[in-house]
Scaffold this active site. Structure first.
Site, PDB file in Angstrom:
ATOM      1  N   LYS A 166     -32.364-170.911 -14.215  1.00 39.91           N
ATOM      2  CA  LYS A 166     -31.846-171.550 -15.238  1.00 39.91           C
ATOM      3  C   LYS A 166     -31.831-170.882 -16.425  1.00 39.91           C
ATOM      4  O   LYS A 166     -32.666-169.970 -16.398  1.00 39.91           O
ATOM      5  CB  LYS A 166     -32.963-172.340 -15.682  1.00 39.91           C
ATOM      6  CG  LYS A 166     -32.528-173.741 -16.895  1.00 39.91           C
ATOM      7  CD  LYS A 166     -33.603-173.616 -17.466  1.00 39.91           C
ATOM      8  CE  LYS A 166     -34.264-173.146 -18.363  1.00 39.91           C
ATOM      9  NZ  LYS A 166     -33.023-172.750 -19.698  1.00 39.91           N
ATOM     10  N   PRO A 167     -30.997-170.634 -16.862  1.00 36.74           N
ATOM     11  CA  PRO A 167     -30.184-169.543 -17.556  1.00 36.74           C
ATOM     12  C   PRO A 167     -30.756-170.268 -19.610  1.00 36.74           C
ATOM     13  O   PRO A 167     -30.503-171.775 -19.228  1.00 36.74           O
ATOM     14  CB  PRO A 167     -28.802-169.648 -17.718  1.00 36.74           C
ATOM     15  CG  PRO A 167     -28.024-171.167 -17.260  1.00 36.74           C
ATOM     16  CD  PRO A 167     -29.292-171.424 -16.594  1.00 36.74           C
ATOM     17  N   GLY A 220     -38.797-164.012 -21.132  1.00 34.09           N
ATOM     18  CA  GLY A 220     -38.714-164.381 -22.440  1.00 34.09           C
ATOM     19  C   GLY A 220     -40.130-164.492 -23.310  1.00 34.09           C
ATOM     20  O   GLY A 220     -40.965-163.454 -23.409  1.00 34.09           O
ATOM     21  N   SER A 221     -40.326-165.132 -24.075  1.00 36.34           N
ATOM     22  CA  SER A 221     -41.385-164.853 -25.534  1.00 36.34           C
ATOM     23  C   SER A 221     -42.510-165.560 -24.656  1.00 36.34           C
ATOM     24  O   SER A 221     -42.922-165.409 -23.602  1.00 36.34           O
ATOM     25  CB  SER A 221     -41.029-166.298 -26.178  1.00 36.34           C
ATOM     26  OG  SER A 221     -40.753-167.287 -25.500  1.00 36.34           O
ATOM     27  N   GLU A 242     -41.449-161.052 -17.350  1.00 35.93           N
ATOM     28  CA  GLU A 242     -40.950-160.412 -18.639  1.00 35.93           C
ATOM     29  C   GLU A 242     -41.067-160.789 -19.784  1.00 35.93           C
ATOM     30  O   GLU A 242     -40.106-161.641 -20.416  1.00 35.93           O
ATOM     31  CB  GLU A 242     -39.314-159.487 -18.417  1.00 35.93           C
ATOM     32  CG  GLU A 242     -39.715-158.685 -16.263  1.00 35.93           C
ATOM     33  CD  GLU A 242     -39.623-157.584 -16.770  1.00 35.93           C
ATOM     34  OE1 GLU A 242     -40.860-157.283 -18.182  1.00 35.93           O
ATOM     35  OE2 GLU A 242     -40.564-156.950 -16.173  1.00 35.93           O
ATOM     36  N   LEU A 243     -41.913-160.352 -20.931  1.00 33.20           N
ATOM     37  CA  LEU A 243     -42.279-160.453 -21.797  1.00 33.20           C
ATOM     38  C   LEU A 243     -41.556-160.325 -23.415  1.00 33.20           C
ATOM     39  O   LEU A 243     -41.162-159.527 -23.331  1.00 33.20           O
ATOM     40  CB  LEU A 243     -43.942-161.236 -21.736  1.00 33.20           C
ATOM     41  CG  LEU A 243     -43.895-162.373 -20.942  1.00 33.20           C
ATOM     42  CD1 LEU A 243     -45.362-163.126 -20.641  1.00 33.20           C
ATOM     43  CD2 LEU A 243     -43.073-163.400 -20.670  1.00 33.20           C
ATOM     44  N   CYS A 276     -36.399-156.704 -26.451  1.00 33.00           N
ATOM     45  CA  CYS A 276     -37.954-156.996 -25.810  1.00 33.00           C
ATOM     46  C   CYS A 276     -38.388-155.625 -26.179  1.00 33.00           C
ATOM     47  O   CYS A 276     -39.112-154.845 -26.641  1.00 33.00           O
ATOM     48  CB  CYS A 276     -38.126-157.529 -24.926  1.00 33.00           C
ATOM     49  SG  CYS A 276     -36.938-156.451 -23.147  1.00 33.00           S
ATOM     50  N   GLU A 377     -43.118-159.937 -32.684  1.00 38.85           N
ATOM     51  CA  GLU A 377     -41.629-159.838 -32.599  1.00 38.85           C
ATOM     52  C   GLU A 377     -41.170-160.260 -33.417  1.00 38.85           C
ATOM     53  O   GLU A 377     -40.769-161.205 -34.326  1.00 38.85           O
ATOM     54  CB  GLU A 377     -41.728-159.567 -31.377  1.00 38.85           C
ATOM     55  CG  GLU A 377     -40.175-159.481 -30.592  1.00 38.85           C
ATOM     56  CD  GLU A 377     -40.365-159.921 -29.136  1.00 38.85           C
ATOM     57  OE1 GLU A 377     -40.607-161.354 -29.302  1.00 38.85           O
ATOM     58  OE2 GLU A 377     -40.032-159.052 -28.084  1.00 38.85           O
TER      59      GLU A 377
HETATM   60  P1  NAD Z   1     -37.854-167.963 -24.455  1.00 41.48           P
HETATM   61  O1  NAD Z   1     -39.075-167.729 -24.210  1.00 41.48           O
HETATM   62  O2  NAD Z   1     -37.641-168.844 -25.722  1.00 41.48           O
HETATM   63  O3  NAD Z   1     -36.479-168.876 -23.801  1.00 41.48           O
HETATM   64  C1  NAD Z   1     -36.183-168.031 -22.815  1.00 41.48           C
HETATM   65  C2  NAD Z   1     -36.087-168.751 -21.586  1.00 41.48           C
HETATM   66  O4  NAD Z   1     -36.904-169.361 -21.217  1.00 41.48           O
HETATM   67  C3  NAD Z   1     -34.909-169.408 -22.301  1.00 41.48           C
HETATM   68  O5  NAD Z   1     -33.880-169.897 -20.272  1.00 41.48           O
HETATM   69  C4  NAD Z   1     -35.661-171.061 -22.571  1.00 41.48           C
HETATM   70  O6  NAD Z   1     -34.667-172.016 -21.777  1.00 41.48           O
HETATM   71  C5  NAD Z   1     -36.531-171.478 -21.182  1.00 41.48           C
HETATM   72  N1  NAD Z   1     -37.937-172.034 -22.050  1.00 41.48           N
HETATM   73  C6  NAD Z   1     -38.595-172.119 -22.919  1.00 41.48           C
HETATM   74  N2  NAD Z   1     -39.332-172.695 -23.238  1.00 41.48           N
HETATM   75  C7  NAD Z   1     -39.562-172.983 -22.171  1.00 41.48           C
HETATM   76  C8  NAD Z   1     -40.009-173.959 -21.973  1.00 41.48           C
HETATM   77  N3  NAD Z   1     -41.784-174.622 -22.353  1.00 41.48           N
HETATM   78  N4  NAD Z   1     -40.563-174.040 -20.038  1.00 41.48           N
HETATM   79  C9  NAD Z   1     -40.037-173.741 -18.964  1.00 41.48           C
HETATM   80  N5  NAD Z   1     -38.390-172.950 -19.845  1.00 41.48           N
HETATM   81  C10 NAD Z   1     -38.294-172.734 -21.325  1.00 41.48           C
HETATM   82  O7  NAD Z   1     -37.776-166.356 -25.030  1.00 41.48           O
HETATM   83  P2  NAD Z   1     -35.957-166.062 -26.287  1.00 41.48           P
HETATM   84  O8  NAD Z   1     -35.862-166.437 -27.520  1.00 41.48           O
HETATM   85  O9  NAD Z   1     -34.786-166.741 -25.215  1.00 41.48           O
HETATM   86  O10 NAD Z   1     -35.608-164.794 -26.019  1.00 41.48           O
HETATM   87  C11 NAD Z   1     -36.110-163.849 -26.314  1.00 41.48           C
HETATM   88  C12 NAD Z   1     -37.854-163.414 -25.689  1.00 41.48           C
HETATM   89  O11 NAD Z   1     -37.736-163.012 -24.381  1.00 41.48           O
HETATM   90  C13 NAD Z   1     -38.524-162.431 -26.563  1.00 41.48           C
HETATM   91  O12 NAD Z   1     -40.085-162.918 -26.959  1.00 41.48           O
HETATM   92  C14 NAD Z   1     -38.302-160.761 -26.037  1.00 41.48           C
HETATM   93  O13 NAD Z   1     -39.294-160.262 -26.227  1.00 41.48           O
HETATM   94  C15 NAD Z   1     -38.366-161.384 -23.918  1.00 41.48           C
HETATM   95  N6  NAD Z   1     -37.567-160.092 -23.691  1.00 41.48           N
HETATM   96  C16 NAD Z   1     -38.376-159.324 -22.806  1.00 41.48           C
HETATM   97  C17 NAD Z   1     -37.534-158.998 -21.786  1.00 41.48           C
HETATM   98  C18 NAD Z   1     -37.990-158.083 -21.255  1.00 41.48           C
HETATM   99  O14 NAD Z   1     -38.174-157.709 -20.107  1.00 41.48           O
HETATM  100  N7  NAD Z   1     -39.583-158.088 -21.194  1.00 41.48           N
HETATM  101  C19 NAD Z   1     -36.061-159.158 -21.697  1.00 41.48           C
HETATM  102  C20 NAD Z   1     -35.446-159.606 -22.432  1.00 41.48           C
HETATM  103  C21 NAD Z   1     -36.339-160.356 -23.174  1.00 41.48           C
END
Ligand code: NAD
Length: 473
Positions: A166-167, A220-221, A242-243, A276, A377
């Site tokens: 899921k992107p 993601g976050s 990977e957060l 990140c 962040e």
């Molecule tokens: P996010 O957590 O809001 O979203 C990431 C993904 O999770 C998206 O596909 C989103 O649709 C999905 N998502 C959101 N809520 C969800 C839920 N309740 N259930 C299932 N899926 C859900 O993060 P973002 O704003 O898209 O990305 C930025 C964050 O990602 C930053 O904190 C960044 O540091 C982190 N990040 C980390 C790395 C790494 O490798 N450590 C790389 C890139 C980004």
């Protein structure tokens, strides 16, 4: 969407907009839990045959995908710039990085060596095999909308796993383009599946609760990652997380302050600070801070902000309005608490930028630990500079975060570089280097920046299960 080798177009769709102009650039199927379950069923069925393929067959498919991705580098970069906003050159670099994972794991597939282990019993032999874990559910972010997909899909396929992905809802067009490549590369039906959705929550629930899913990999976050890992834990699924990060960038007084400032100006504003591993706290030893800031401000002043499609621009927009608000809130809070604003500090709306989410490259100094930006962040183009006096003090300050992804050290003293490298609690450390990343090197964080590593040979282990055979002869 792409489920069981078929392209699926639903009547229910959601909009995708260009963050630089606000223009509608596409509409994508709005999938729900039923589609996630169908995709998991397809991946589960396909796993039975896929895991029996040889490493050479899987590698050949990944090699073809690598070739196709490089052939399409320009069009993929244009799509990424339109959908995500980063300048064309940075987008092309990301496509290259994404393709590198396909190549690297095509090669690693063939190196899934087992082990034999000596036994204390003369009649016994131990052997260890590493087998694919099974169906992998993957969730990816919008900031690196192609490379974050291949960093998961390539090792999973190399290991012999099947995938449902899921992107992020902001960048589904890039994901569709990656899946077109996988389809054309000959990935068999059901082995990779794509579910797009405006609301990620039900899809995440399906991933965490369905017993056919053996592994959840998320980028993601930290907050979302913790929630997903908790839900997956109840069903004892394997997880890779990977957060977020809050990278310290430490400049000692034996480093060239101009060189260090040049490094910060390049890495901090890359992807508009939406990385990140972006430096979030820039610690500079007090006696060189003036030289450092002079160079930094000069270089920041020369950064051109605008639409990523214009090659003259160095920095594009933020992803959406919420991101603008978050950055602005941190800047206002810092200024209210005594930080000095040396550059930027406001949204950009002149010269045709009013429809996009543009924020000026910003430099703050005298940032202190009371301020939001010291802990949260930023994910935006703000360089927060903090003076320090001693090595001991800066190590304590740098480690004073619950994150532990990336850190940077600038020094010309080798023994200091080594000692500080060892003392920092971060998973990736650049030493006089602003880009300590590669498909060949392990990427991942300590503490609340995550679990597991991506890339490198470790990246494939995340998708393998250990099986021991004890044989009496
Ligand atoms: P996010 O957590 O809001 O979203 C990431 C993904 O999770 C998206 O596909 C989103 O649709 C999905 N998502 C959101 N809520 C969800 C839920 N309740 N259930 C299932 N899926 C859900 O993060 P973002 O704003 O898209 O990305 C930025 C964050 O990602 C930053 O904190 C960044 O540091 C982190 N990040 C980390 C790395 C790494 O490798 N450590 C790389 C890139 C980004």
């Amino acid at each position: 969407m792409y489920i069981n080798g078929e392209w699926i177009n639903l009547d229910r769709r959601f909009d995708v907009n260009n963050p630089a102009t606000g223009e509608l650039i596409g509409q994508v199927s709005d999938g729900d839990q039923r589609h996630a379950q169908q995709a998991i069923d397809a991946a589960d069925k396909a796993f039975l045959e896929w895991k029996q393929t040889t490493a050479y067959q899987r590698a050949a498919i990944l090699e073809r995908a690598h070739g196709l991705m490089l052939e399409r580098k320009t069009e993929l970069a244009e799509l990424m710039t339109t959908e995500q906003g980063k300048p064309l050159k940075a987008a092309a670099n990301e496509v290259q990085y994404a393709a590198d994972f396909l190549k690297w794991f095509a090669e690693e597939a063939k190196r899934n060596y087992g082990q034999t282990i000596p036994s204390a019993r003369p009649d016994q032999r131990f052997m260890v095999r590493y087998e694919p874990v099974g169906v992998v559910a993957a969730i990816t972010p919008w900031n690196y909308p192609i490379s974050m997909l291949t960093r998961k899909i390539a090792p999973a396929l190399a290991a012999g796993c099947t995938v449902v992905l899921k992107p992020a809802e902001m960048t589904p067009l890039c994901a569709l383009a990656v899946f077109e490549i996988l389809h054309e590369s000959g990935v068999p039906r059901g082995v990779v599946n794509l579910v797009t959705a405006a609301n990620p929550v039900p899809i995440g629930e399906a991933f965490c609760s369905n017993s056919k899913v053996k592994k959840l990999t998320f980028t993601g976050s930290t907050m979302v990652g913790k929630n997903l890992a908790s839900a997956a834990a109840f069903n004892l699924k394997r997880v890779s997380m990977e957060l977020g990060g809050h990278a310290p960038f430490i400049v000692f007084d034996d480093a060239d302050p101009m060189h260090a400032a040049k490094g910060v100006s390049l890495v901090k504003f890359l992807n508009t600070g939406q990385a990140c591993i972006s430096p979030n706290r820039i610690f500079v030893q007090r006696n060189i801070i003036k030289d450092f800031l002079d160079t930094l401000i000069k270089r920041v002043g020369a950064l051109k902000v605008g639409h990523g499609m214009d090659p003259a621009n160095h920095m594009g927009p933020l992803i959406n309005h919420a991101a603008l608000d978050k950055v602005d809130k941190q800047v206002v809070d810092a200024i209210n608490q005594g930080a000095q604003l040396l550059a930027g500090g406001a949204r950009l709306t002149e010269d045709g930028l009013d429809k996009g989410h543009f924020y000026a490259p910003t430099v703050l100094t005298d940032v202190s630990e009371r301020m939001l930006i010291y802990r949260e962040e930023t994910f935006g183009p703000v360089a927060a500079v903090i003076p320090f006096d001693t090595q001991k003090q800066v190590i304590e300050m740098a480690n004073d975060t619950h994150y532990g992804l990336a850190a940077y050290i600038y020094t010309q003293n080798l023994s200091r570089a080594m000692r500080v490298f060892e003392a920092l609690n971060f998973g990736i450390i650049g030493i006089n280097d602003i880009n300590p990343t590669s498909a060949a090197a392990p990427f991942g964080g300590m503490n609340q920046s995550g679990l597991g590593r991506e890339g490198a040979s470790e990246g494939m282990m995340e998708y393998l299960e250990t099986k021991l055979g004890g044989l009496s002869v």
